[in-house]
Design a protein around this motif. Structure first.
Motif, PDB file in Angstrom:
ATOM      1  N   LEU A  85       0.996  -1.070  -0.126  1.00  0.00           N
ATOM      2  CA  LEU A  85       0.031  -0.001  -0.068  1.00  0.00           C
ATOM      3  C   LEU A  85       0.937   1.231  -0.135  1.00  0.00           C
ATOM      4  CD1 LEU A  85      -2.858  -1.491   2.094  1.00  0.00           C
ATOM      5  CD2 LEU A  85      -3.271  -0.285   0.049  1.00  0.00           C
ATOM      6  N   LYS A  86       0.449   2.278  -0.667  1.00  0.00           N
ATOM      7  CA  LYS A  86       1.050   3.641  -0.693  1.00  0.00           C
ATOM      8  C   LYS A  86       0.198   4.509  -0.340  1.00  0.00           C
ATOM      9  CE  LYS A  86       2.856   1.959  -5.172  1.00  0.00           C
ATOM     10  NZ  LYS A  86       2.902   2.196  -6.701  1.00  0.00           N
ATOM     11  N   PRO A  87       0.801   5.656   0.016  1.00  0.00           N
ATOM     12  CA  PRO A  87      -0.012   6.760   0.577  1.00  0.00           C
ATOM     13  C   PRO A  87      -1.159   7.284  -0.399  1.00  0.00           C
ATOM     14  CG  PRO A  87       2.257   7.280   0.971  1.00  0.00           C
ATOM     15  CD  PRO A  87       2.412   5.965   0.131  1.00  0.00           C
ATOM     16  N   GLU A  88      -0.917   7.172  -1.579  1.00  0.00           N
ATOM     17  CA  GLU A  88      -1.889   7.524  -2.568  1.00  0.00           C
ATOM     18  C   GLU A  88      -3.156   6.519  -2.699  1.00  0.00           C
ATOM     19  OE1 GLU A  88       1.378   7.207  -3.242  1.00  0.00           O
ATOM     20  OE2 GLU A  88       1.881   6.487  -5.051  1.00  0.00           O
ATOM     21  N   ASP A  89      -2.889   5.508  -2.224  1.00  0.00           N
ATOM     22  CA  ASP A  89      -3.958   4.753  -1.939  1.00  0.00           C
ATOM     23  C   ASP A  89      -5.329   5.107  -0.788  1.00  0.00           C
ATOM     24  OD1 ASP A  89      -1.866   2.015  -2.357  1.00  0.00           O
ATOM     25  OD2 ASP A  89      -3.144   2.818  -3.839  1.00  0.00           O
ATOM     26  N   THR A  90      -4.915   6.150  -0.277  1.00  0.00           N
ATOM     27  CA  THR A  90      -5.641   6.677   0.966  1.00  0.00           C
ATOM     28  C   THR A  90      -6.997   7.003  -0.057  1.00  0.00           C
ATOM     29  OG1 THR A  90      -3.873   7.182   2.383  1.00  0.00           O
ATOM     30  CG2 THR A  90      -6.005   8.327   2.684  1.00  0.00           C
ATOM     31  N   ALA A  91      -7.995   6.346   0.579  1.00  0.00           N
ATOM     32  CA  ALA A  91      -9.338   7.076   0.152  1.00  0.00           C
ATOM     33  C   ALA A  91     -10.551   6.132   0.924  1.00  0.00           C
ATOM     34  CB  ALA A  91      -9.536   6.470  -1.460  1.00  0.00           C
ATOM     35  N   VAL A  92     -11.816   6.501   0.579  1.00  0.00           N
ATOM     36  CA  VAL A  92     -12.805   5.658   0.887  1.00  0.00           C
ATOM     37  C   VAL A  92     -13.180   4.742  -0.107  1.00  0.00           C
ATOM     38  CG1 VAL A  92     -15.209   5.788   1.752  1.00  0.00           C
ATOM     39  CG2 VAL A  92     -13.787   7.655   2.317  1.00  0.00           C
ATOM     40  N   TYR A  93     -12.984   3.220   0.333  1.00  0.00           N
ATOM     41  CA  TYR A  93     -13.375   2.439  -0.479  1.00  0.00           C
ATOM     42  C   TYR A  93     -14.897   1.943  -0.450  1.00  0.00           C
ATOM     43  CZ  TYR A  93      -8.308   1.888  -1.761  1.00  0.00           C
ATOM     44  OH  TYR A  93      -7.140   2.390  -1.977  1.00  0.00           O
ATOM     45  N   TYR A  94     -15.412   1.809  -1.771  1.00  0.00           N
ATOM     46  CA  TYR A  94     -16.862   1.656  -1.583  1.00  0.00           C
ATOM     47  C   TYR A  94     -17.063   0.147  -2.783  1.00  0.00           C
ATOM     48  CZ  TYR A  94     -17.916   6.219  -0.678  1.00  0.00           C
ATOM     49  OH  TYR A  94     -17.700   7.568  -0.092  1.00  0.00           O
ATOM     50  N   CYS A  95     -18.004  -0.852  -2.246  1.00  0.00           N
ATOM     51  CA  CYS A  95     -18.244  -1.801  -3.053  1.00  0.00           C
ATOM     52  C   CYS A  95     -19.568  -1.731  -3.788  1.00  0.00           C
ATOM     53  CB  CYS A  95     -18.459  -2.743  -1.869  1.00  0.00           C
ATOM     54  SG  CYS A  95     -18.987  -4.411  -2.875  1.00  0.00           S
ATOM     55  N   ASN A  96     -19.687  -2.081  -5.110  1.00  0.00           N
ATOM     56  CA  ASN A  96     -20.955  -1.906  -5.802  1.00  0.00           C
ATOM     57  C   ASN A  96     -21.215  -3.096  -6.306  1.00  0.00           C
ATOM     58  OD1 ASN A  96     -21.971  -1.360  -8.799  1.00  0.00           O
ATOM     59  ND2 ASN A  96     -22.396   0.332  -7.653  1.00  0.00           N
ATOM     60  N   ALA A  97     -22.721  -3.072  -6.168  1.00  0.00           N
ATOM     61  CA  ALA A  97     -23.170  -4.513  -6.766  1.00  0.00           C
ATOM     62  C   ALA A  97     -24.263  -4.072  -7.830  1.00  0.00           C
ATOM     63  CB  ALA A  97     -24.002  -5.118  -5.643  1.00  0.00           C
ATOM     64  N   GLU A  98     -24.059  -4.796  -8.984  1.00  0.00           N
ATOM     65  CA  GLU A  98     -24.867  -4.214 -10.259  1.00  0.00           C
ATOM     66  C   GLU A  98     -25.768  -5.450 -10.436  1.00  0.00           C
ATOM     67  OE1 GLU A  98     -23.548  -1.989 -13.755  1.00  0.00           O
ATOM     68  OE2 GLU A  98     -23.973  -3.956 -14.640  1.00  0.00           O
ATOM     69  N   PHE A  99     -27.260  -5.381 -10.725  1.00  0.00           N
ATOM     70  CA  PHE A  99     -28.095  -6.591 -10.797  1.00  0.00           C
ATOM     71  C   PHE A  99     -28.717  -6.607 -11.973  1.00  0.00           C
ATOM     72  CE2 PHE A  99     -28.049  -7.112  -6.315  1.00  0.00           C
ATOM     73  CZ  PHE A  99     -27.755  -5.756  -5.581  1.00  0.00           C
ATOM     74  N   SER A 100     -28.761  -7.832 -12.487  1.00  0.00           N
ATOM     75  CA  SER A 100     -29.526  -8.201 -13.682  1.00  0.00           C
ATOM     76  C   SER A 100     -30.387  -9.449 -13.783  1.00  0.00           C
ATOM     77  CB  SER A 100     -28.431  -8.030 -14.828  1.00  0.00           C
ATOM     78  OG  SER A 100     -27.497  -9.210 -14.768  1.00  0.00           O
ATOM     79  N   ARG A 101     -31.458  -9.297 -14.696  1.00  0.00           N
ATOM     80  CA  ARG A 101     -32.032 -10.383 -14.718  1.00  0.00           C
ATOM     81  C   ARG A 101     -32.341 -10.952 -16.092  1.00  0.00           C
ATOM     82  NH1 ARG A 101     -36.650  -8.732 -10.207  1.00  0.00           N
ATOM     83  NH2 ARG A 101     -35.383  -9.179  -8.455  1.00  0.00           N
ATOM     84  N   ILE A 102     -32.018 -11.954 -16.641  1.00  0.00           N
ATOM     85  CA  ILE A 102     -32.053 -12.637 -17.983  1.00  0.00           C
ATOM     86  C   ILE A 102     -31.104 -11.449 -18.822  1.00  0.00           C
ATOM     87  CG2 ILE A 102     -33.782 -13.612 -19.585  1.00  0.00           C
ATOM     88  CD1 ILE A 102     -36.045 -13.499 -17.502  1.00  0.00           C
ATOM     89  N   GLY A 103     -30.108 -11.299 -18.402  1.00  0.00           N
ATOM     90  CA  GLY A 103     -29.242 -10.333 -19.236  1.00  0.00           C
ATOM     91  C   GLY A 103     -29.778  -8.793 -19.110  1.00  0.00           C
ATOM     92  N   VAL A 104     -30.727  -8.443 -18.411  1.00  0.00           N
ATOM     93  CA  VAL A 104     -31.448  -7.286 -18.538  1.00  0.00           C
ATOM     94  C   VAL A 104     -30.908  -6.475 -16.967  1.00  0.00           C
ATOM     95  CG1 VAL A 104     -33.196  -5.645 -18.522  1.00  0.00           C
ATOM     96  CG2 VAL A 104     -33.021  -7.483 -19.981  1.00  0.00           C
ATOM     97  N   ARG A 105     -30.014  -5.317 -17.324  1.00  0.00           N
ATOM     98  CA  ARG A 105     -29.497  -4.575 -16.242  1.00  0.00           C
ATOM     99  C   ARG A 105     -30.973  -3.772 -15.469  1.00  0.00           C
ATOM    100  NH1 ARG A 105     -28.153   0.404 -14.091  1.00  0.00           N
ATOM    101  NH2 ARG A 105     -26.156   0.559 -12.816  1.00  0.00           N
ATOM    102  N   ILE A 106     -30.826  -4.170 -14.047  1.00  0.00           N
ATOM    103  CA  ILE A 106     -31.885  -3.777 -13.294  1.00  0.00           C
ATOM    104  C   ILE A 106     -31.273  -2.603 -12.498  1.00  0.00           C
ATOM    105  CG2 ILE A 106     -33.750  -4.202 -11.282  1.00  0.00           C
ATOM    106  CD1 ILE A 106     -33.234  -7.103 -12.018  1.00  0.00           C
ATOM    107  N   GLY A 107     -30.365  -2.480 -12.027  1.00  0.00           N
ATOM    108  CA  GLY A 107     -29.810  -1.218 -11.419  1.00  0.00           C
ATOM    109  C   GLY A 107     -28.493  -1.665 -10.418  1.00  0.00           C
ATOM    110  N   ASP A 108     -27.945  -0.828  -9.648  1.00  0.00           N
ATOM    111  CA  ASP A 108     -27.242  -1.140  -8.650  1.00  0.00           C
ATOM    112  C   ASP A 108     -27.087  -0.270  -7.549  1.00  0.00           C
ATOM    113  OD1 ASP A 108     -24.500   1.357  -9.473  1.00  0.00           O
ATOM    114  OD2 ASP A 108     -26.535   1.508  -9.701  1.00  0.00           O
TER     115      ASP A 108
END
Length: 120
Positions: A85-108
């Motif tokens: 790790l480097k000082p420039e890695d300092t940040a708020v880290y977020y996880c994102n979950a993207e959802f789809s059904r039958i190949g169609v994006r629903i949202g995140d």
């Protein structure tokens, strides 16, 4: 109700390591693609690593060779192992979950974020 929860941030010295965890709940009927992002003070949010729809993993150039994203044993969980790790890695880290059904994006949905500070 879909929830995305991150954990594992903290203060670490340069050259150290941290492992972040992300768990998605309430999405059993959808296909979920998870990714990690980060936002440093005064900067825009940027992609760090993401699972791809083809089953691979893509990394930002700035973290290649140092960060490793992996799946958990429990469905819809993921980890981000961060090394050298480097000082420039300092940040708020977020996880994102993207959802789809039958190949169609629903949202995140975004998690609440976890602070990572790299400093001596």
């Amino acid at each position: 109700q879909v929830q995305v929860v991150e954990s594992g941030g903290g203060l670490v010295q340069p050259g150290g390591s941290l492992r972040l965890s992300c768990a998605v709940s309430g999405a059993s009927s959808s296909t979920v693609v998870m990714s990690w992002h980060r936002q440093a003070p005064g900067k825009e949010r940027e992609l760090v690593a993401t699972f791809t729809s083809g089953g691979g993993i893509k990394y930002a150039d700035s973290v290649k060779g140092r960060f490793t994203m992996s799946r958990g044993d429990v469905k819809n969980t993921a980890y981000l192992q961060m090394t050298s790790l480097k000082p420039e890695d300092t940040a708020v880290y977020y996880c994102n979950a993207e959802f789809s059904r039958i190949g169609v994006r629903i949202g995140d949905v975004w998690g609440q974020g976890t602070q990572v500070t790299v400093s001596s």
